[in-house]
Design an enzyme around this catalytic site. Structure first.
Site, mmCIF file in Angstrom:
data_model
loop_
_atom_site.group_PDB
_atom_site.id
_atom_site.type_symbol
_atom_site.label_atom_id
_atom_site.label_comp_id
_atom_site.label_asym_id
_atom_site.label_seq_id
_atom_site.Cartn_x
_atom_site.Cartn_y
_atom_site.Cartn_z
ATOM 1 N N ASP A 63 48.122 41.967 46.354
ATOM 2 C CA ASP A 63 46.710 41.586 46.443
ATOM 3 C C ASP A 63 46.302 40.673 45.292
ATOM 4 O O ASP A 63 46.767 40.824 44.157
ATOM 5 C CB ASP A 63 45.859 42.867 46.413
ATOM 6 C CG ASP A 63 44.389 42.583 46.591
ATOM 7 O OD1 ASP A 63 44.006 42.074 47.661
ATOM 8 O OD2 ASP A 63 43.615 42.870 45.658
ATOM 9 N N GLU B 293 49.051 37.475 48.700
ATOM 10 C CA GLU B 293 47.717 37.025 49.090
ATOM 11 C C GLU B 293 47.268 36.065 47.991
ATOM 12 O O GLU B 293 46.785 36.491 46.949
ATOM 13 C CB GLU B 293 46.736 38.193 49.219
ATOM 14 C CG GLU B 293 45.398 37.765 49.795
ATOM 15 C CD GLU B 293 44.186 38.289 49.034
ATOM 16 O OE1 GLU B 293 43.067 38.033 49.478
ATOM 17 O OE2 GLU B 293 44.361 38.934 47.991
#
Length: 631
Positions: free
Chosen positions: A314, A367
């Site tokens: 993330d 990401e």
């Protein structure tokens, strides 16, 4: 209750690796471990707290009294405190009470390596041993061939707490999900499932992205071995499991990693590098060896102990740039005077190198929302070493294009074709993630223009375009049946909608697209190579139609795709094709079984009429707001 007995799981080699930041299995040493020492059963505790003056284990076994069970500091300047406490058994709740050399500050912390936690809002760690008899041998032995970059990646993104509720409000347990969710994902035909963070987190509205228990599956849904069961069941169905992992930041909760021993232990001491203004959280000190070892050990832990097949990392962009979400004067440059976080880049390279060296057939996925180059390039070639990267630019441009009324789309075809100018600069996964259906953005369905029929036709077209664009695919739960409302983490998905033809039609579209994707090598064998894609026509503004070819290793597997972005059927639409006698329809998003109008031809015979740069062509009937795929 017996006092602390001197005992250690650390060798001198362990300590040297730890100090150098090269110990990648720290979970085998630090934390709490059920042991038998000299015939006596109990628990060994070990915690890193180099600024501590004293460290005590407190818990329900000693009435949370500080003076009862003081750990011993090691003599080797490792900063590790350890000791064996007889009689402390599985299920015992505990924390560390730390007195700091820094102004005698006291902190009371959960175990950074705790394997199990009390259910929030309670915050203690729990002594645990998650023994489990795995039954996924077949998957683990063949995973390398199923989880490779030249294999299908159709990912179903799930927030466990809100996928489905029972009794109107209660989330399903890991055990219940091992039946219902596994069967559903298999029925829908997805190749992988991706869980939003399941590591322990205190605050539900964070959706799991503010972690306090990096080594513990959240106790909201059951025990650690129950989560192993869930992973195991997916593997038995031939479905890979990806976990969201958050090495980018962590919350300031009193029991968490922040200011752990009265010093900036895990977080960077410079507030400009150690505090995230967007999320009001702390940022790891990637230049500190022991912190790197903690994080890499955590990545390894989930792949090792829980048989996970991939990690989606993330907020990588926030790690790579020192000025991320900061104004002038709020950040300091690196030694070369620019804005790259060299320590974070080094950490990511080291993490990816170790992950791929240690496990066959796993993938890491970034990401990363910027144009940073080489995210999915191998480390030895100067990249960050990820297997894939989310294609955030494609997601944004595609949704911007689709929200426009069809009459305006002809002037903006570049929005939808632009992605092909950079599609092969990284190994891209195309995401329609949870972030796209919250905070006033509306559901995917209600981002589509037009009346009800057009909304659903647009959504079917969107998914058909997505599955035929080069790269892997990810859909957030609810999109697969046309959820009407924005996602709400407190509520169940709107499963009642599937009783209606339009919504069940979307479900059938996704089932069939997953079949088409998995059964047609042209859609995955070269999904990250420009050799796997060829335009036929990308600038037909008059008709607002786009046609292209997807290619596999064998030319016989090639597919012809045509997208009509208007609600007007295009009859007698000529498309140039490579040498072939006949094309067979394998997917039509306008099929009547999807609640479409059923327009389209099952087979097409080619003629020697040259078109679009090819020596022969076919004449198609393109359905309104539809995509057709021919083999």
């Amino acid at each position: 209750m017996s006092k602390v007995i001197s005992h250690s799981l650390f060798t001198e080699f362990d300590i040297n690796l730890f100090k150098a930041g090269k110990h990648y299995r720290l979970y085998e040493k630090l934390g709490s471990h059920l042991l038998e020492v000299d015939g006596v059963k109990g628990t060994y505790f070990a915690v890193w707290a180099p600024s501590a003056k004293s460290v005590a284990v407190i818990g329900d076994f000693n009435f949370w009294e500080t003076g009862e069970h003081q750990l011993n500091v090691r003599w080797d300047e490792s900063g590790i405190w350890e000791g064996f406490v007889p009689g402390v058994d599985k299920g015992t709740k505990y924390k560390y009470k730390i007195q700091s050399h820094n102004n005698d500050i006291w902190t009371e912390k959960a175990d950074p390596f705790g394997r199990y936690c009390e259910q929030p809002p309670k915050t203690a760690s729990v002594v645990w041993e998650a023994k489990y008899n795995w039954k996924d041998k077949d998957w683990m032995e063949t995973r390398e061939s199923k989880n490779a970059l030249d294999k299908p990646y159709s990912v179903y993104e799930v927030h466990l707490g809100s996928w489905k509720k029972k009794n109107g409000w209660e989330s399903l347990s890991y055990v219940e999900l091992a039946d219902e969710l596994v069967d559903y994902v298999a029925e829908m035909g997805f190749t992988h499932v991706e869980f939003m963070p399941i590591m322990e987190y205190p605050y539900d509205p964070s959706w799991g992205y503010q972690l306090t228990g990096y080594f513990a599956p959240t106790s909201r849904f059951g025990k650690p071995q129950d989560f192993k069961l869930l992973v195991d069941k997916f593997h038995q169905k031939g479905i890979g499991v990806i976990l969201d992992w958050v090495p980018s930041h962590f919350p300031e909760d009193a029991h968490g990693l922040g200011f752990f021993d009265g010093s900036h232990l895990y977080e960077h001491p410079d507030r400009r590098r150690g505090y995230h203004p967007d999320w009001k959280s702390l940022i790891f000190n990637y230049g500190r060896n022991e912190v790197r070892a903690f994080l890499i050990s955590n990545a390894i832990f989930w792949l090792d102990q829980y048989h996970v097949d991939g990690l989606r990392v993330d907020a990588v962009a926030s790690m790579l740039y020192l000025d991320y979400s900061r104004e002038d004067g709020e950040w300091g440059p690196n030694i070369y005077g620019n804005n790259e976080n060299l320590e974070a880049m080094s950490f990511l390279r080291e993490m990816n190198t170790e992950v791929y060296a240690s496990f066959k057939g796993v993938q890491t996925i970034a990401e990363e929302s910027t144009a940073f180059t080489g995210v999915s390039k191998p480390v030895h070639l100067g990249g960050l070493g990820f297997g894939m990267k989310w294609m955030m630019g494609w997601m944004h441009d595609t949704l911007e294009f689709f929200k426009k009324e069809p009459i305006h789309r002809s002037y903006d075809l570049n929005d939808i074709t632009f992605s092909m100018t950079y599609a092969f600069t990284e190994n891209f996964m195309l995401p329609f993630s949870h972030d796209e259906v919250v905070y006033g953005k509306q559901s995917l369905l209600y981002r589509m223009p037009g009346d009800e029929w057009q909304r659903f036709a647009n959504l079917r077209l969107l998914f058909g375009y997505m599955f035929t664009h080069p790269g892997g695919n990810l859909l957030f739960m609810g999109a697969e049946f046309g959820q009407s409302s924005e996602w709400n983490f407190q509520e169940s998905l709107e499963w009642h909608l599937t009783q209606y033809d339009f919504h069940s039609g979307i479900q059938e579209v996704i089932k069939d697209l997953n079949k088409v994707y998995k059964n047609n090598p042209a859609l995955y064998q070269k999904q990250f190579s420009e050799e796997g894609f060829q335009w036929i026509e990308y600038n037909d503004q008059e008709n607002t139609v786009m046609t292209y070819i997807r290619k596999g290793l064998d030319p016989k597997d090639d597919l012809i795709i045509a997208c009509n972005f208007t609600p007007v059927p295009r009859e007698n639409y000529r498309v140039g094709v490579p040498k072939t006698k006949q094309l067979k329809l394998i997917f039509n998003s306008d099929d009547a079984k999807y609640a479409g109008s059923g327009i389209g031809k099952k087979t097409l015979k080619s003629t020697t009429t040259a078109w679009n740069g090819h020596k022969q062509s076919v004449v198609m009937t393109l359905p309104p707001l539809g995509v057709v795929i021919y083999r």
